[in-house]
Design a protein around this motif. Structure first.
Motif, PDB file in Angstrom:
ATOM      1  N   LEU A  50      45.632  35.110   7.535  1.00  0.00           N
ATOM      2  CA  LEU A  50      46.388  35.123   6.325  1.00  0.00           C
ATOM      3  C   LEU A  50      47.971  34.003   6.447  1.00  0.00           C
ATOM      4  CD1 LEU A  50      46.085  35.371   2.793  1.00  0.00           C
ATOM      5  CD2 LEU A  50      47.163  38.093   3.689  1.00  0.00           C
ATOM      6  N   LEU A  51      48.334  34.338   7.060  1.00  0.00           N
ATOM      7  CA  LEU A  51      50.308  33.893   7.454  1.00  0.00           C
ATOM      8  C   LEU A  51      50.025  32.806   7.490  1.00  0.00           C
ATOM      9  CD1 LEU A  51      51.969  36.763   9.463  1.00  0.00           C
ATOM     10  CD2 LEU A  51      52.065  36.123   6.999  1.00  0.00           C
ATOM     11  N   HIS A  52      48.987  31.879   8.450  1.00  0.00           N
ATOM     12  CA  HIS A  52      49.277  30.570   8.560  1.00  0.00           C
ATOM     13  C   HIS A  52      48.631  29.906   6.927  1.00  0.00           C
ATOM     14  CE1 HIS A  52      48.156  26.885  10.099  1.00  0.00           C
ATOM     15  NE2 HIS A  52      46.902  26.960   9.430  1.00  0.00           N
ATOM     16  N   VAL A  53      47.652  30.420   6.616  1.00  0.00           N
ATOM     17  CA  VAL A  53      47.402  30.168   5.137  1.00  0.00           C
ATOM     18  C   VAL A  53      48.739  29.386   4.156  1.00  0.00           C
ATOM     19  CG1 VAL A  53      46.192  29.713   3.176  1.00  0.00           C
ATOM     20  CG2 VAL A  53      44.831  29.872   5.413  1.00  0.00           C
ATOM     21  N   SER A 100      41.777  35.708  -4.649  1.00  0.00           N
ATOM     22  CA  SER A 100      40.878  35.048  -3.324  1.00  0.00           C
ATOM     23  C   SER A 100      42.049  33.730  -2.525  1.00  0.00           C
ATOM     24  CB  SER A 100      40.160  34.401  -4.062  1.00  0.00           C
ATOM     25  OG  SER A 100      39.639  33.374  -2.548  1.00  0.00           O
ATOM     26  N   LEU A 101      43.045  33.576  -2.866  1.00  0.00           N
ATOM     27  CA  LEU A 101      43.695  33.158  -1.762  1.00  0.00           C
ATOM     28  C   LEU A 101      44.852  33.607  -1.467  1.00  0.00           C
ATOM     29  CD1 LEU A 101      45.352  30.469  -0.927  1.00  0.00           C
ATOM     30  CD2 LEU A 101      46.189  29.868  -3.039  1.00  0.00           C
ATOM     31  N   LEU A 102      45.170  34.374  -2.251  1.00  0.00           N
ATOM     32  CA  LEU A 102      46.167  35.585  -1.571  1.00  0.00           C
ATOM     33  C   LEU A 102      45.364  36.469  -0.660  1.00  0.00           C
ATOM     34  CD1 LEU A 102      49.497  37.026  -2.086  1.00  0.00           C
ATOM     35  CD2 LEU A 102      48.437  38.750  -3.976  1.00  0.00           C
ATOM     36  N   GLY A 103      44.159  36.777  -0.729  1.00  0.00           N
ATOM     37  CA  GLY A 103      43.725  36.911  -0.076  1.00  0.00           C
ATOM     38  C   GLY A 103      43.894  38.705   0.360  1.00  0.00           C
ATOM     39  N   LEU A 104      44.398  39.657  -0.714  1.00  0.00           N
ATOM     40  CA  LEU A 104      44.845  41.055  -0.797  1.00  0.00           C
ATOM     41  C   LEU A 104      43.719  41.860  -1.827  1.00  0.00           C
ATOM     42  CD1 LEU A 104      48.342  40.763  -0.478  1.00  0.00           C
ATOM     43  CD2 LEU A 104      46.706  41.234   1.675  1.00  0.00           C
ATOM     44  N   GLY A 105      42.897  41.309  -1.752  1.00  0.00           N
ATOM     45  CA  GLY A 105      41.741  41.907  -2.659  1.00  0.00           C
ATOM     46  C   GLY A 105      42.274  41.904  -4.226  1.00  0.00           C
ATOM     47  N   LEU A 106      42.444  42.812  -4.699  1.00  0.00           N
ATOM     48  CA  LEU A 106      43.049  43.537  -5.962  1.00  0.00           C
ATOM     49  C   LEU A 106      44.259  43.258  -6.279  1.00  0.00           C
ATOM     50  CD1 LEU A 106      39.808  45.915  -7.813  1.00  0.00           C
ATOM     51  CD2 LEU A 106      40.147  43.347  -7.498  1.00  0.00           C
ATOM     52  N   VAL A 155      55.404  38.190  -2.934  1.00  0.00           N
ATOM     53  CA  VAL A 155      54.347  38.905  -1.290  1.00  0.00           C
ATOM     54  C   VAL A 155      54.735  37.217  -0.550  1.00  0.00           C
ATOM     55  CG1 VAL A 155      51.762  39.321   0.170  1.00  0.00           C
ATOM     56  CG2 VAL A 155      52.687  40.782  -2.214  1.00  0.00           C
ATOM     57  N   VAL A 156      54.950  36.571  -1.232  1.00  0.00           N
ATOM     58  CA  VAL A 156      54.265  35.024  -0.531  1.00  0.00           C
ATOM     59  C   VAL A 156      55.777  34.698   0.121  1.00  0.00           C
ATOM     60  CG1 VAL A 156      54.058  32.150  -1.148  1.00  0.00           C
ATOM     61  CG2 VAL A 156      52.484  34.160  -1.383  1.00  0.00           C
ATOM     62  N   SER A 157      57.158  35.548  -1.034  1.00  0.00           N
ATOM     63  CA  SER A 157      57.739  34.973  -0.240  1.00  0.00           C
ATOM     64  C   SER A 157      58.254  35.549   0.882  1.00  0.00           C
ATOM     65  CB  SER A 157      59.246  35.226  -1.743  1.00  0.00           C
ATOM     66  OG  SER A 157      59.568  34.228  -2.820  1.00  0.00           O
ATOM     67  N   GLU A 158      57.785  36.434   0.977  1.00  0.00           N
ATOM     68  CA  GLU A 158      58.423  37.909   2.336  1.00  0.00           C
ATOM     69  C   GLU A 158      57.319  37.217   3.690  1.00  0.00           C
ATOM     70  OE1 GLU A 158      59.686  40.868   3.282  1.00  0.00           O
ATOM     71  OE2 GLU A 158      60.877  40.268   0.980  1.00  0.00           O
ATOM     72  N   MET A 159      56.033  36.416   3.664  1.00  0.00           N
ATOM     73  CA  MET A 159      55.138  35.540   4.538  1.00  0.00           C
ATOM     74  C   MET A 159      55.474  34.402   4.676  1.00  0.00           C
ATOM     75  SD  MET A 159      50.846  35.620   3.944  1.00  0.00           S
ATOM     76  CE  MET A 159      51.056  36.014   1.590  1.00  0.00           C
ATOM     77  N   VAL A 178      53.649  47.743  -0.096  1.00  0.00           N
ATOM     78  CA  VAL A 178      52.538  47.879   0.910  1.00  0.00           C
ATOM     79  C   VAL A 178      51.235  47.142   0.657  1.00  0.00           C
ATOM     80  CG1 VAL A 178      49.735  48.910   0.820  1.00  0.00           C
ATOM     81  CG2 VAL A 178      52.305  50.556   0.075  1.00  0.00           C
ATOM     82  N   LEU A 179      51.916  45.772  -0.508  1.00  0.00           N
ATOM     83  CA  LEU A 179      50.437  44.363  -0.233  1.00  0.00           C
ATOM     84  C   LEU A 179      51.608  43.519   1.100  1.00  0.00           C
ATOM     85  CD1 LEU A 179      50.558  43.251  -3.665  1.00  0.00           C
ATOM     86  CD2 LEU A 179      49.319  44.660  -2.128  1.00  0.00           C
ATOM     87  N   VAL A 180      53.142  43.903   1.092  1.00  0.00           N
ATOM     88  CA  VAL A 180      53.430  43.159   2.142  1.00  0.00           C
ATOM     89  C   VAL A 180      53.239  43.456   3.442  1.00  0.00           C
ATOM     90  CG1 VAL A 180      56.150  42.806   2.545  1.00  0.00           C
ATOM     91  CG2 VAL A 180      55.344  42.342   0.533  1.00  0.00           C
ATOM     92  N   SER A 181      53.389  44.591   4.145  1.00  0.00           N
ATOM     93  CA  SER A 181      52.864  45.213   5.228  1.00  0.00           C
ATOM     94  C   SER A 181      51.503  44.637   5.565  1.00  0.00           C
ATOM     95  CB  SER A 181      53.058  47.108   5.010  1.00  0.00           C
ATOM     96  OG  SER A 181      52.804  46.948   6.180  1.00  0.00           O
ATOM     97  N   LEU A 182      50.189  45.104   4.838  1.00  0.00           N
ATOM     98  CA  LEU A 182      49.114  43.990   4.994  1.00  0.00           C
ATOM     99  C   LEU A 182      49.196  42.847   5.155  1.00  0.00           C
ATOM    100  CD1 LEU A 182      47.031  46.495   1.989  1.00  0.00           C
ATOM    101  CD2 LEU A 182      47.039  46.542   4.670  1.00  0.00           C
ATOM    102  N   ALA A 183      49.911  41.741   3.857  1.00  0.00           N
ATOM    103  CA  ALA A 183      49.846  40.988   5.073  1.00  0.00           C
ATOM    104  C   ALA A 183      50.039  40.211   6.757  1.00  0.00           C
ATOM    105  CB  ALA A 183      50.734  39.935   3.698  1.00  0.00           C
ATOM    106  N   MET A 184      51.337  41.148   5.821  1.00  0.00           N
ATOM    107  CA  MET A 184      51.998  40.397   7.426  1.00  0.00           C
ATOM    108  C   MET A 184      51.408  40.478   8.899  1.00  0.00           C
ATOM    109  SD  MET A 184      54.671  39.351   6.406  1.00  0.00           S
ATOM    110  CE  MET A 184      55.798  38.853   8.093  1.00  0.00           C
ATOM    111  N   LYS A 185      49.812  41.497   8.863  1.00  0.00           N
ATOM    112  CA  LYS A 185      49.785  42.059   9.738  1.00  0.00           C
ATOM    113  C   LYS A 185      48.446  40.917  10.486  1.00  0.00           C
ATOM    114  CE  LYS A 185      50.058  46.933   9.148  1.00  0.00           C
ATOM    115  NZ  LYS A 185      50.193  48.693   9.078  1.00  0.00           N
TER     116      LYS A 185
END
Length: 399
Positions: free
Chosen positions: A91-94, A67-73, A120-124, A80-87
């Motif tokens: 989520l980035l602010h959190v 839930s905290l990661l915010g990228l579903g499953l 993913v978190v390292s990229e964010m 792909v997950l990194v690309s979704l997160a960066m948009k």
């Protein structure tokens, strides 16, 4: 009063170390976790409390790591997950505003997902350090319930990953048992069960408890622990149906939600609604609870003034003004509604109110985690299907 190991772990966390806190059942991991989170927040740090499963998250007033990661499953490739997160600015602010991440029941965390979260978190956060430079505190016991993984999987646990090796500065094992008398024969047997080191004398001691008559309050029968949910549901339903339906009351939970001050709009309302739905799905109390006189029940919260803890067993003896009156081992008391409050930064607050009891003729081993049972009858037959289940079940009782 903390044990020496608990105090050491607290000091290392306050020093900013990435720690893995482990130890067997009843050694005070939950108490220490609460103290660490409270102390770090008192120092002004932004701490997020997560767990590997919804049930575990509910116990610590946190959320799942998914839930905290915010990228579903999070079942897509990392790029792909990194690309979704960066948009996703919110989520980035959190993740960029976070100081400390705590993950409870890390033993049940899928190792592939653990690695994905790190990348993913390292990229964010724009850092090559593990978890983007966050302080990470891991809590759990790899001798208890494992993650659901194919038996053929090359890696079963999070500690086998490269991420773990890069992340964890130190492991602190809590060894002093609080649930059982630390120097008792039973506590010693549990230590051996945990590591599959039982000796013949230990096995004979356990066999002496087969079909034994446990010491319990008159009218309060031992909770039967099963590995499978169907066995538990069938037994509780059967026993409840056998009681007089004229002496019954049904309780339905109430739900209240509050947006953060100054936050409004459809997206915010939708996010809060999803948070509420997740809370209801994973909370300890049931949405609807039917009780009858004679019903065997288990307490779901601590109530020190009545000498009751999460797991205290009792029997409903009557109803007063609609509330159940329950006879426990040390007291007979009226159990009123209790409010469980869950907060999530930037999303809002969810409060669920319900009678803090559950039917307790039977319970699953999984749902009993974290509870201390007054008395239990444990089914250790062919239905036990996973590593650690027997240990978790046996360690629920004090003696």
């Amino acid at each position: 009063m903390l044990s020496d190991a608990q105090q050491y772990a607290l000091d290392r966390c306050l020093a900013g170390k990435n720690l893995f806190i482990t130890g067997g059942a009843g050694v005070g991991k939950s108490h220490l976790t609460s103290l660490i989170v409270r102390t770090l927040r008192d120092r002004g740090l932004r701490v997020r409390v997560t767990a590997s499963t919804g049930a575990a998250a509910s116990l610590i007033n946190g959320q799942t790591l998914h839930s905290l990661l915010g990228l579903g499953l999070a079942d897509k490739p990392v790029d792909v997950l990194v690309s979704l997160a960066m948009k996703r600015r919110k989520l980035l602010h959190v993740w960029r505003s976070l100081d400390v991440l705590l993950i409870d029941e890390v033993s049940m965390l899928d190792p592939d997902f653990f690695t994905k979260v790190d990348l993913v978190v390292s990229e964010m956060r724009g850092s090559r350090d593990p978890f983007g430079g966050l302080q990470v505190i891991l809590v759990g016991d790899f001798f208890q319930l494992p993650p659901v993984r194919p038996r053929s999987a090359a890696i079963k646990f999070a500690f086998e990953t490269d991420t773990w090796a890069r992340l964890v500065d130190e492991c602190v094992e809590l060894t002093h048992i609080f649930r059982q008398e630390d120097t008792s024969v039973f506590a010693d047997i549990l230590r051996k069960v945990r590591k599959a080191e039982l000796e013949l004398d230990d096995i004979q001691t356990l066999f002496h408890r087969v079909n034994a008559d446990p010491d319990h309050v008159e009218g309060v029968i031992p909770t039967q622990l099963y590995s499978r949910r169907k066995d538990v549901h069938d037994l509780n339903t059967k026993h409840l149906s056998a009681l007089d339906a004229l002496s019954s009351n049904t309780y339905t939970h109430t739900l209240a939600t509050t947006l953060p001050e100054g936050v409004q709009g459809a997206p915010a309302v939708a996010a809060l609604a999803k948070f509420a739905a997740d809370t209801l799905k994973n909370m300890q109390p049931t949405a609807t609870l039917e009780l009858r006189e004679g019903a065997q029940v288990m307490m779901l919260i601590n109530q020190p003034e009545s000498r009751l803890v999460n797991g205290s067993r009792g029997v409903v003896v009557r109803f007063e003004e609609g509330d159940p009156v329950v006879r426990f081992k040390h007291t007979t008391t009226t159990i009123g509604r209790h409010a469980w409050t869950y907060e999530r930064d930037g999303v809002g607050c969810v409060a669920v109110t319900q009678i803090p009891l559950q039917l307790a003729w039977a319970s699953t081993v999984h749902k009993s985690q974290g509870a201390t049972l007054d008395c239990a009858e444990i089914s250790l037959d062919s239905s036990v299907f996973e590593y650690g289940q027997a240990y978790v079940a046996l360690s629920r009782v004090r003696s």
